[in-house]
Design a protein around this motif. Sequence first.
Motif, PDB file in Angstrom:
ATOM      1  N   PRO A  58       1.138  -1.176   0.261  1.00 21.88           N
ATOM      2  CA  PRO A  58       0.130   0.317   0.651  1.00 21.88           C
ATOM      3  C   PRO A  58       0.903   1.506  -0.290  1.00 21.88           C
ATOM      4  CG  PRO A  58       0.172  -1.374   2.213  1.00 21.88           C
ATOM      5  CD  PRO A  58       0.716  -2.142   1.548  1.00 21.88           C
ATOM      6  N   PHE A  59       1.415   0.953   0.358  1.00 21.78           N
ATOM      7  CA  PHE A  59       3.122   2.336   0.386  1.00 21.78           C
ATOM      8  C   PHE A  59       3.539   2.199  -1.255  1.00 21.78           C
ATOM      9  CE2 PHE A  59       5.015  -1.383   1.931  1.00 21.78           C
ATOM     10  CZ  PHE A  59       6.251  -1.535   1.314  1.00 21.78           C
ATOM     11  N   LEU A  60       3.478   1.486  -2.181  1.00 21.45           N
ATOM     12  CA  LEU A  60       3.802   2.029  -3.208  1.00 21.45           C
ATOM     13  C   LEU A  60       2.847   2.906  -4.104  1.00 21.45           C
ATOM     14  CD1 LEU A  60       5.672  -1.214  -3.969  1.00 21.45           C
ATOM     15  CD2 LEU A  60       6.502   0.848  -3.227  1.00 21.45           C
ATOM     16  N   THR A  61       2.825   3.675  -5.688  1.00 22.28           N
ATOM     17  CA  THR A  61       1.847   3.790  -6.037  1.00 22.28           C
ATOM     18  C   THR A  61       2.177   3.341  -7.909  1.00 22.28           C
ATOM     19  OG1 THR A  61       2.975   6.495  -5.905  1.00 22.28           O
ATOM     20  CG2 THR A  61       1.422   5.898  -7.899  1.00 22.28           C
ATOM     21  N   VAL A  62       1.077   2.944  -8.087  1.00 28.07           N
ATOM     22  CA  VAL A  62       0.068   2.467  -8.779  1.00 28.07           C
ATOM     23  C   VAL A  62       0.932   2.884 -10.413  1.00 28.07           C
ATOM     24  CG1 VAL A  62      -0.653   1.188 -10.426  1.00 28.07           C
ATOM     25  CG2 VAL A  62      -1.325   0.882  -8.101  1.00 28.07           C
ATOM     26  N   TYR A  63       1.550   1.404 -10.812  1.00 26.50           N
ATOM     27  CA  TYR A  63       2.043   2.697 -12.282  1.00 26.50           C
ATOM     28  C   TYR A  63       1.327   2.974 -13.281  1.00 26.50           C
ATOM     29  CZ  TYR A  63       4.326   2.967 -16.945  1.00 26.50           C
ATOM     30  OH  TYR A  63       5.011   3.035 -18.358  1.00 26.50           O
ATOM     31  N   PRO A  64       0.612   4.336 -13.984  1.00 25.99           N
ATOM     32  CA  PRO A  64      -0.351   4.476 -14.848  1.00 25.99           C
ATOM     33  C   PRO A  64      -0.663   3.631 -16.131  1.00 25.99           C
ATOM     34  CG  PRO A  64       0.628   6.620 -13.916  1.00 25.99           C
ATOM     35  CD  PRO A  64       1.240   5.220 -13.210  1.00 25.99           C
ATOM     36  N   ARG A  65       0.327   4.322 -16.575  1.00 23.05           N
ATOM     37  CA  ARG A  65       0.778   4.131 -17.825  1.00 23.05           C
ATOM     38  C   ARG A  65      -0.639   4.304 -18.999  1.00 23.05           C
ATOM     39  NH1 ARG A  65       3.129  -0.653 -19.145  1.00 23.05           N
ATOM     40  NH2 ARG A  65       3.609  -2.294 -17.096  1.00 23.05           N
ATOM     41  N   ASP A  66      -0.065   6.397 -19.078  1.00 23.32           N
ATOM     42  CA  ASP A  66      -1.087   6.439 -19.215  1.00 23.32           C
ATOM     43  C   ASP A  66       0.156   7.894 -20.246  1.00 23.32           C
ATOM     44  OD1 ASP A  66      -0.097   8.578 -17.220  1.00 23.32           O
ATOM     45  OD2 ASP A  66      -2.593   8.837 -16.579  1.00 23.32           O
ATOM     46  N   GLY A  67       1.333   7.268 -20.179  1.00 21.56           N
ATOM     47  CA  GLY A  67       2.094   8.328 -20.849  1.00 21.56           C
ATOM     48  C   GLY A  67       2.391   9.606 -20.116  1.00 21.56           C
ATOM     49  N   SER A  68       1.902   9.146 -19.238  1.00 21.29           N
ATOM     50  CA  SER A  68       2.139  10.558 -18.000  1.00 21.29           C
ATOM     51  C   SER A  68       3.846  10.538 -17.651  1.00 21.29           C
ATOM     52  CB  SER A  68       1.705  11.007 -16.829  1.00 21.29           C
ATOM     53  OG  SER A  68       1.325   9.510 -15.767  1.00 21.29           O
ATOM     54  N   ILE A  69       4.172   9.244 -16.965  1.00 19.99           N
ATOM     55  CA  ILE A  69       5.796   9.019 -16.574  1.00 19.99           C
ATOM     56  C   ILE A  69       5.911   8.096 -16.944  1.00 19.99           C
ATOM     57  CG2 ILE A  69       3.840   7.451 -14.776  1.00 19.99           C
ATOM     58  CD1 ILE A  69       7.030   8.213 -13.099  1.00 19.99           C
ATOM     59  N   SER A  70       7.053   7.379 -17.536  1.00 18.93           N
ATOM     60  CA  SER A  70       7.981   5.885 -18.141  1.00 18.93           C
ATOM     61  C   SER A  70       8.169   4.571 -16.480  1.00 18.93           C
ATOM     62  CB  SER A  70       9.180   6.847 -18.030  1.00 18.93           C
ATOM     63  OG  SER A  70      10.235   6.723 -17.257  1.00 18.93           O
ATOM     64  N   GLY A  71       8.149   3.971 -17.638  1.00 23.46           N
ATOM     65  CA  GLY A  71       8.489   2.881 -15.811  1.00 23.46           C
ATOM     66  C   GLY A  71       9.279   3.054 -15.711  1.00 23.46           C
ATOM     67  N   HIS A  72      10.834   3.277 -15.874  1.00 25.04           N
ATOM     68  CA  HIS A  72      12.099   3.595 -14.703  1.00 25.04           C
ATOM     69  C   HIS A  72      12.134   4.074 -14.206  1.00 25.04           C
ATOM     70  CE1 HIS A  72      13.942   6.689 -17.324  1.00 25.04           C
ATOM     71  NE2 HIS A  72      13.594   5.958 -18.061  1.00 25.04           N
TER      72      HIS A  72
END
Length: 208
Positions: free
Chosen positions: A36-50
């Motif tokens: 729960p202390f982590l943020t789910v990767y949005p995969r909407d182009g707003s931030i890269s996976g790395h």
Amino acid sequence: KRLEHARQVQDERAEIARQAEAVKAAEKAALPAKYPFLTVYPRDGSISGHAQGAKNLRKHLAHAFPGIKFSVRSKSFSGGDSIDVGWENGPTAQEVDAILDLYEDSTFDGMQDLSIPKDSPFPEVFGGAMFVHGSRSFPDTIEELVSRSICASYGVPYAGRYTVLDGESRPVSDQVYRLLSGTSLPAGATVTGYVCDDKGQRITFAQA
């Protein structure tokens, strides 16, 4: 009969693959609640996976090793990306690698000389990179303190990190590195020296 057998084998393989995908989907769905202390990767182009992986990795390490300062940097390059982690003293590389491995989304196949995607849902959910490396370091003052302590226990005058102990072929710095690398130091701990007793050789330290 051969055709019927071939179809049966094909159906069995398809069912096994379907079950494996169902298990992976269930694991993937459970991860946000498990971390729960982590943020789910949005995969909407707003931030890269790395970049997302680096942000989460920084939180993950702070959660696992409170009080230890980590440097976490990510970058992309032709053909891939990476996350590099550095820290001084603190936990062992083995302890940190258990977390870093979660964020590595590929494994290198030396036989084929290429990277192969890992079958892990973690970097899909929280971000990650092709290569995730960790590097632990120690202040020169600590290495010298331990070196002097070891030399004193051998009755050998300390003449720098390349001092060779009686009966040894390698310099004292090699022994110091091995001992420090295998010692997990709590946040704020102060290394006090070296001891060799019935428990073996080990680094001594005082906790804050």
